[in-house]
Scaffold this active site. Sequence first.
Site, PDB file in Angstrom:
ATOM      1  N   ILE A  30      38.357  49.493  33.606  1.00  0.00           N
ATOM      2  CA  ILE A  30      38.519  48.542  34.712  1.00  0.00           C
ATOM      3  C   ILE A  30      37.245  47.717  34.941  1.00  0.00           C
ATOM      4  CG2 ILE A  30      37.760  49.998  36.660  1.00  0.00           C
ATOM      5  CD1 ILE A  30      40.376  49.135  38.090  1.00  0.00           C
ATOM      6  N   ASN A  85      30.249  60.744  28.104  1.00  0.00           N
ATOM      7  CA  ASN A  85      29.207  61.227  28.995  1.00  0.00           C
ATOM      8  C   ASN A  85      29.614  62.626  29.439  1.00  0.00           C
ATOM      9  OD1 ASN A  85      27.696  58.777  28.995  1.00  0.00           O
ATOM     10  ND2 ASN A  85      29.198  57.885  30.393  1.00  0.00           N
ATOM     11  N   GLY A  91      25.861  60.765  33.529  1.00  0.00           N
ATOM     12  CA  GLY A  91      26.547  59.595  34.067  1.00  0.00           C
ATOM     13  C   GLY A  91      28.057  59.704  34.087  1.00  0.00           C
ATOM     14  N   GLN A  92      28.587  60.907  33.857  1.00  0.00           N
ATOM     15  CA  GLN A  92      30.055  61.053  33.923  1.00  0.00           C
ATOM     16  C   GLN A  92      30.494  60.945  35.380  1.00  0.00           C
ATOM     17  OE1 GLN A  92      31.714  64.712  32.319  1.00  0.00           O
ATOM     18  NE2 GLN A  92      33.813  63.968  32.526  1.00  0.00           N
ATOM     19  N   SER A  93      31.300  59.934  35.670  1.00  0.00           N
ATOM     20  CA  SER A  93      31.748  59.720  37.049  1.00  0.00           C
ATOM     21  C   SER A  93      33.183  60.173  37.276  1.00  0.00           C
ATOM     22  CB  SER A  93      31.601  58.243  37.432  1.00  0.00           C
ATOM     23  OG  SER A  93      32.366  57.428  36.567  1.00  0.00           O
ATOM     24  N   HIS A  98      36.874  61.913  28.591  1.00  0.00           N
ATOM     25  CA  HIS A  98      37.264  60.617  28.030  1.00  0.00           C
ATOM     26  C   HIS A  98      36.151  60.107  27.146  1.00  0.00           C
ATOM     27  CE1 HIS A  98      35.150  59.901  31.830  1.00  0.00           C
ATOM     28  NE2 HIS A  98      34.698  58.787  31.270  1.00  0.00           N
ATOM     29  N   HIS A 100      34.481  56.538  25.542  1.00  0.00           N
ATOM     30  CA  HIS A 100      34.381  55.091  25.638  1.00  0.00           C
ATOM     31  C   HIS A 100      34.346  54.509  24.225  1.00  0.00           C
ATOM     32  CE1 HIS A 100      32.933  55.099  29.963  1.00  0.00           C
ATOM     33  NE2 HIS A 100      32.660  56.346  29.620  1.00  0.00           N
TER      34      HIS A 100
HETATM   35  P1  AMP Z   1      32.195  57.774  33.014  1.00  0.00           P
HETATM   36  O1  AMP Z   1      31.166  57.162  33.930  1.00  0.00           O
HETATM   37  O2  AMP Z   1      31.698  58.085  31.641  1.00  0.00           O
HETATM   38  O3  AMP Z   1      32.883  58.934  33.689  1.00  0.00           O
HETATM   39  O4  AMP Z   1      33.282  56.647  32.788  1.00  0.00           O
HETATM   40  C1  AMP Z   1      34.267  56.381  33.726  1.00  0.00           C
HETATM   41  C2  AMP Z   1      34.776  55.002  33.436  1.00  0.00           C
HETATM   42  O5  AMP Z   1      36.035  54.868  34.068  1.00  0.00           O
HETATM   43  C3  AMP Z   1      33.904  53.839  33.927  1.00  0.00           C
HETATM   44  O6  AMP Z   1      33.542  53.016  32.842  1.00  0.00           O
HETATM   45  C4  AMP Z   1      34.811  53.121  34.935  1.00  0.00           C
HETATM   46  O7  AMP Z   1      34.657  51.715  34.889  1.00  0.00           O
HETATM   47  C5  AMP Z   1      36.188  53.541  34.477  1.00  0.00           C
HETATM   48  N1  AMP Z   1      37.245  53.552  35.482  1.00  0.00           N
HETATM   49  C6  AMP Z   1      37.194  54.069  36.738  1.00  0.00           C
HETATM   50  N2  AMP Z   1      38.377  53.933  37.355  1.00  0.00           N
HETATM   51  C7  AMP Z   1      39.197  53.342  36.476  1.00  0.00           C
HETATM   52  C8  AMP Z   1      40.569  52.927  36.510  1.00  0.00           C
HETATM   53  N3  AMP Z   1      41.332  53.125  37.602  1.00  0.00           N
HETATM   54  N4  AMP Z   1      41.094  52.338  35.418  1.00  0.00           N
HETATM   55  C9  AMP Z   1      40.331  52.142  34.317  1.00  0.00           C
HETATM   56  N5  AMP Z   1      39.049  52.508  34.209  1.00  0.00           N
HETATM   57  C10 AMP Z   1      38.481  53.087  35.280  1.00  0.00           C
END
Ligand code: AMP
Length: 111
Positions: A30, A85, A91-93, A98, A100
Amino acid sequence: MSTIFGRIIEGKLPCKKVFENERILAIEDIHPAAPVHILIMPKKEIRDLQSLKGDDLHLIGEIVAVAQKLAVQLGIEDGYRLLTNNGPGAGQSVLHLHFHLLGGRSMGNLG
Ligand code: AMP
């Protein structure tokens, strides 16, 4: 499932889907960090790479195969990055495993 990606997998939140089979989902990020930025994830709720074990390890091979296929489809097969991540410290949010898939621009060195 408890995360944003879990709700996307369950069809409760929208996404731009680029690949799906019984075990794997790939969607557009996103907030893309590159012209091509795809997230490839197992549908099974697994927190992170460090949690992956046993019978689920084959999912990594499947994710790599999906990344290779998408890289060709999206024209980035000569220069892309596939990364995960592991944990908030990296930096895993979103705490659902998943990868990238990033491409379409010069990547430089990892910082
Ligand atoms: P990470 O920080 O490695 O956990 O990556 C999480 C990723 O998810 C980030 O690049 C966000 O931009 C992406 N993200 C968060 N919410 C969504 C969503 N609803 N649809 C698509 N990507 C998302």
